[in-house]
Design an enzyme around this catalytic site. Structure first.
Site, PDB file in Angstrom:
ATOM      1  N   ARG A  27      64.510  24.955 -56.744  1.00  0.00           N
ATOM      2  CA  ARG A  27      64.451  24.500 -55.447  1.00  0.00           C
ATOM      3  C   ARG A  27      64.956  23.232 -55.347  1.00  0.00           C
ATOM      4  O   ARG A  27      65.049  22.555 -54.049  1.00  0.00           O
ATOM      5  CB  ARG A  27      62.805  24.694 -54.807  1.00  0.00           C
ATOM      6  CG  ARG A  27      62.823  26.326 -55.136  1.00  0.00           C
ATOM      7  CD  ARG A  27      61.305  25.846 -54.667  1.00  0.00           C
ATOM      8  NE  ARG A  27      60.202  25.782 -56.246  1.00  0.00           N
ATOM      9  CZ  ARG A  27      59.211  25.848 -56.550  1.00  0.00           C
ATOM     10  NH1 ARG A  27      58.429  26.084 -55.452  1.00  0.00           N
ATOM     11  NH2 ARG A  27      58.395  25.757 -57.525  1.00  0.00           N
ATOM     12  N   ASN A  70      45.771  23.609 -56.246  1.00  0.00           N
ATOM     13  CA  ASN A  70      45.320  23.987 -57.655  1.00  0.00           C
ATOM     14  C   ASN A  70      46.386  22.592 -57.822  1.00  0.00           C
ATOM     15  O   ASN A  70      48.221  22.432 -57.435  1.00  0.00           O
ATOM     16  CB  ASN A  70      46.258  24.859 -58.927  1.00  0.00           C
ATOM     17  CG  ASN A  70      46.496  24.341 -59.939  1.00  0.00           C
ATOM     18  OD1 ASN A  70      46.716  23.257 -60.216  1.00  0.00           O
ATOM     19  ND2 ASN A  70      47.140  25.096 -60.642  1.00  0.00           N
ATOM     20  N   GLY A 117      55.318  16.941 -64.718  1.00  0.00           N
ATOM     21  CA  GLY A 117      55.924  16.142 -64.892  1.00  0.00           C
ATOM     22  C   GLY A 117      57.008  16.088 -63.195  1.00  0.00           C
ATOM     23  O   GLY A 117      57.557  14.884 -63.299  1.00  0.00           O
TER      24      GLY A 117
HETATM   25  C1  UD1 Z   1      52.725  24.933 -60.451  1.00  0.00           C
HETATM   26  C2  UD1 Z   1      51.095  25.933 -60.269  1.00  0.00           C
HETATM   27  C3  UD1 Z   1      50.277  26.030 -59.203  1.00  0.00           C
HETATM   28  C4  UD1 Z   1      50.227  24.251 -58.430  1.00  0.00           C
HETATM   29  C5  UD1 Z   1      51.665  23.689 -58.583  1.00  0.00           C
HETATM   30  C6  UD1 Z   1      51.563  22.533 -58.060  1.00  0.00           C
HETATM   31  C7  UD1 Z   1      51.547  27.393 -62.151  1.00  0.00           C
HETATM   32  C8  UD1 Z   1      51.931  28.654 -62.760  1.00  0.00           C
HETATM   33  N1  UD1 Z   1      51.739  27.218 -61.127  1.00  0.00           N
HETATM   34  O1  UD1 Z   1      52.923  25.479 -59.619  1.00  0.00           O
HETATM   35  O2  UD1 Z   1      48.765  26.359 -59.028  1.00  0.00           O
HETATM   36  O3  UD1 Z   1      49.149  24.822 -57.574  1.00  0.00           O
HETATM   37  O4  UD1 Z   1      51.661  23.907 -59.378  1.00  0.00           O
HETATM   38  O5  UD1 Z   1      51.893  21.782 -58.134  1.00  0.00           O
HETATM   39  O6  UD1 Z   1      51.167  26.385 -62.872  1.00  0.00           O
HETATM   40  N2  UD1 Z   1      57.279  23.955 -66.044  1.00  0.00           N
HETATM   41  C9  UD1 Z   1      57.623  23.810 -67.531  1.00  0.00           C
HETATM   42  N3  UD1 Z   1      58.135  25.412 -68.160  1.00  0.00           N
HETATM   43  C10 UD1 Z   1      58.215  26.059 -67.679  1.00  0.00           C
HETATM   44  C11 UD1 Z   1      58.126  25.631 -66.501  1.00  0.00           C
HETATM   45  C12 UD1 Z   1      57.409  24.832 -65.699  1.00  0.00           C
HETATM   46  O7  UD1 Z   1      57.294  23.030 -68.099  1.00  0.00           O
HETATM   47  O8  UD1 Z   1      58.497  27.295 -67.765  1.00  0.00           O
HETATM   48  C13 UD1 Z   1      56.967  22.689 -65.873  1.00  0.00           C
HETATM   49  C14 UD1 Z   1      57.950  21.749 -65.125  1.00  0.00           C
HETATM   50  O9  UD1 Z   1      58.828  21.448 -65.367  1.00  0.00           O
HETATM   51  C15 UD1 Z   1      57.151  21.645 -63.835  1.00  0.00           C
HETATM   52  C16 UD1 Z   1      55.671  21.934 -64.267  1.00  0.00           C
HETATM   53  O10 UD1 Z   1      55.798  22.616 -65.885  1.00  0.00           O
HETATM   54  O11 UD1 Z   1      56.972  20.385 -63.886  1.00  0.00           O
HETATM   55  C17 UD1 Z   1      55.195  23.134 -62.957  1.00  0.00           C
HETATM   56  O12 UD1 Z   1      56.016  23.610 -62.723  1.00  0.00           O
HETATM   57  P1  UD1 Z   1      56.380  24.507 -61.531  1.00  0.00           P
HETATM   58  O13 UD1 Z   1      58.192  25.620 -60.859  1.00  0.00           O
HETATM   59  O14 UD1 Z   1      57.527  22.731 -60.943  1.00  0.00           O
HETATM   60  O15 UD1 Z   1      55.518  24.842 -60.551  1.00  0.00           O
HETATM   61  P2  UD1 Z   1      54.931  25.485 -59.324  1.00  0.00           P
HETATM   62  O16 UD1 Z   1      55.520  26.742 -58.709  1.00  0.00           O
HETATM   63  O17 UD1 Z   1      55.149  24.112 -58.174  1.00  0.00           O
HETATM   64 MG    MG Z   2      55.859  22.457 -58.884  1.00  0.00          MG
END
Ligand code: UD1
Ligand code: MG
Length: 457
Positions: A18, A172, A103
């Site tokens: 995004r 969350n 992060g």
């Molecule tokens: C996530 C949460 C959501 C919460 C929100 C808060 C989950 C499934 N959802 O959604 O409930 O309200 O954050 O901001 O946890 N990342 C990895 N590996 C992956 C996927 C993501 O390291 O395979 C890391 C991303 O770099 C990021 C963090 O995890 O720093 C969150 O990932 P992101 O895709 O931003 O999750 P959200 O859709 O924001």
């Molecule tokens: Mg996020």
């Protein structure tokens, strides 16, 4: 955190789609520092035995940035649950609690991390404690399900939620504290049977509950602190919030900001006391400012040290490698780069001083340029103490000017000047009495003819 042994896992492997960027999301900056740098800085303030940063194989720059924190590669990234699983194998067996951080949540403070870890130590011994908050727009955040006892029983991702669940405002933040042993077991059971086909860490809660383990949610004091940055628009909101925090900190520490909202700091700006900063001043990374400094309006300052009592601007640009002694005056339209100016030096108007050293109390006149670049290499200018450089002087480096030397205005210096000498390069001045009046007369005779010609055209 008492005697408990804590490990932190920082998730940073997400694609960050995004953001629409070639740069990894967590390396986008806030107050001059990558988002993940803010998370690590806050983490530094709590006692953590070990930290692991989860990155994707396509984003090895993140590993370079976070070093010496070790990076764990999640290959391929398949969701937040999968990311924690990738890191947990690297966490030592002696760890009691695991703190999971994102992060992309750069405004989180160490106080909130501590609150979460304290809640983990509650006598009820919850398997997981989740940080919740009430955002203005819950949008895509996961919704926290709380039962009548006030306990957390599940998290439902917005994409998986029914319209009824989407009306829940408690969301969350993504930050969680787990009991390390129970987390190991929970992670084995997280599946990917959902609309994104990802392993959601949020499923950890319902899994814990199904095993008879309790979970808790605590609320963040300030919803902005836990906002996740997923888009450029959210990055701008986070930046504004971070700047407000830095401005308040600066004022608390004894800095006057005449118009706080127009002053932009870096997270690493070091400020002394009784500094006054005028409107529209920008501080890039690596700036330190001594006591009693005045920064006048419209200055752009980065990578610069400013000694006590200096006066800077208005309209000054201090670039990396600037080192100003006490009481230095830098005036309007002056640019300084990679230069050390000793105490009391004055460069008050329209000058460029680069790759230079200048001794104490030297005065540099208006329009002085150190010509430091010949198209191939950067060369050095050395000016001694108590020297006087006349206005509109070009110093073609490398050149050394001795202590107390005087350079006549309009000179172009290419040779060294000894101490106490005069340096002057100037074409002979011609004075012809009455010449200007004669010139005008000559010209005015020809003008009507020209004018007639123009009228005909
Ligand atoms: C996530 C949460 C959501 C919460 C929100 C808060 C989950 C499934 N959802 O959604 O409930 O309200 O954050 O901001 O946890 N990342 C990895 N590996 C992956 C996927 C993501 O390291 O395979 C890391 C991303 O770099 C990021 C963090 O995890 O720093 C969150 O990932 P992101 O895709 O931003 O999750 P959200 O859709 O924001
Ligand atoms: Mg996020």
């Amino acid at each position: 955190m008492g005697s408990r042994r804590i490990a932190a896992i920082i998730l940073a492997a997400g694609k960050g789609t995004r953001m629409n960027s070639a740069r990894p999301k967590v390396l986008h900056t806030l107050a001059g520092i990558p988002m993940i740098g803010h998370v690590l800085a806050a983490l530094n303030d709590i006692e953590v035995r070990e930290s692991k940063v989860v990155i994707s194989p396509e984003q090895l720059e993140v590993a370079d940035y976070v070093a010496p924190y070790p990076a764990v590669i999640q290959d391929p990234p398949r969701g937040t649950g999968d990311a924690v699983l990738a890191a947990i194998n690297e966490v030592s067996a002696e760890i009691d609690d695991v703190l999971v951080l994102f992060g992309d949540t750069p405004l989180l403070t160490s106080e909130t991390m501590k609150r979460l870890l304290e809640a983990r130590r509650d006598p009820s011994d919850p398997a997981a404690v989740v940080l919740g908050f009430y955002p203005d727009e819950p949008g895509e955040y996961g919704r926290l399900i709380i039962n009548s006892n006030g306990d957390l029983t599940g998290i439902i991702e917005a994409k998986e939620a029914s319209p009824e669940i989407l009306t829940i405002g408690f969301c969350n933040a993504g930050i969680m504290a787990f009991d390390a042993n129970r987390l190991q077991e929970i992670l084995q059971e997280i599946g990917n049977d959902n609309s994104k086909g990802e392993y959601y860490l949020t499923d950890a809660i319902s899994i814990a509950i199904s095993k008879g383990w309790g979970c808790k949610a605590i609320e963040a004091d300030n919803p902005l602190e836990v906002m996740g940055v997923n888009t450029r628009a959210e990055l701008a909101i986070a930046e504004a919030s971070m700047q407000d925090r830095l401005r308040s900190d600066a004022m608390r520490r004894g800095v006057t900001l005449i118009d706080p909202s127009s002053v932009w700091f870096s997270a690493d700006t070091i400020l002394g006391r009784d500094i006054t900063v005028g409107p529209h001043v920008w501080f890039g990374p690596g700036v330190s400012i001594g006591n009693n400094v005045e920064i006048r309006p419209f200055c752009h300052i980065e990578g610069a040290r400013i000694g006590e009592g200096a006066i800077i601007g208005p309209f000054a640009r201090l670039r990396p490698g600037t080192n100003l002694g006490d009481g230095v005056h830098i005036g309007n339209y002056v640019e300084i780069k990679e230069a050390k100016l000793d105490s009391g030096v004055k460069v008050n108007h329209l000058s460029y001083i680069g790759d230079s050293v200048v001794g104490y109390d030297t005065n540099i006149g208006a329009g002085t340029i150190t010509c430091n670049y010949n198209g191939f290499s950067k060369e050095k200018t050395e000016i001694g103490a108590q020297a006087f450089i006349g206005s509109n002087t070009a110093i073609v480096a490398p050149v050394k000017i001795g202590d107390r030397a005087i350079v006549g205005a309009g000179s172009t210096l290419t040779r060294d000047l000894p101490a106490d000498a005069l340096g002057l390069t100037r074409a002979k001045e011609i004075v012809r009495e009455g010449w200007a009046a004669d010139f005008r007369k000559r010209k005015s005779k020809t003008v009507p003819a020209d004018k007639d010609q123009r009228d005909l055209d």
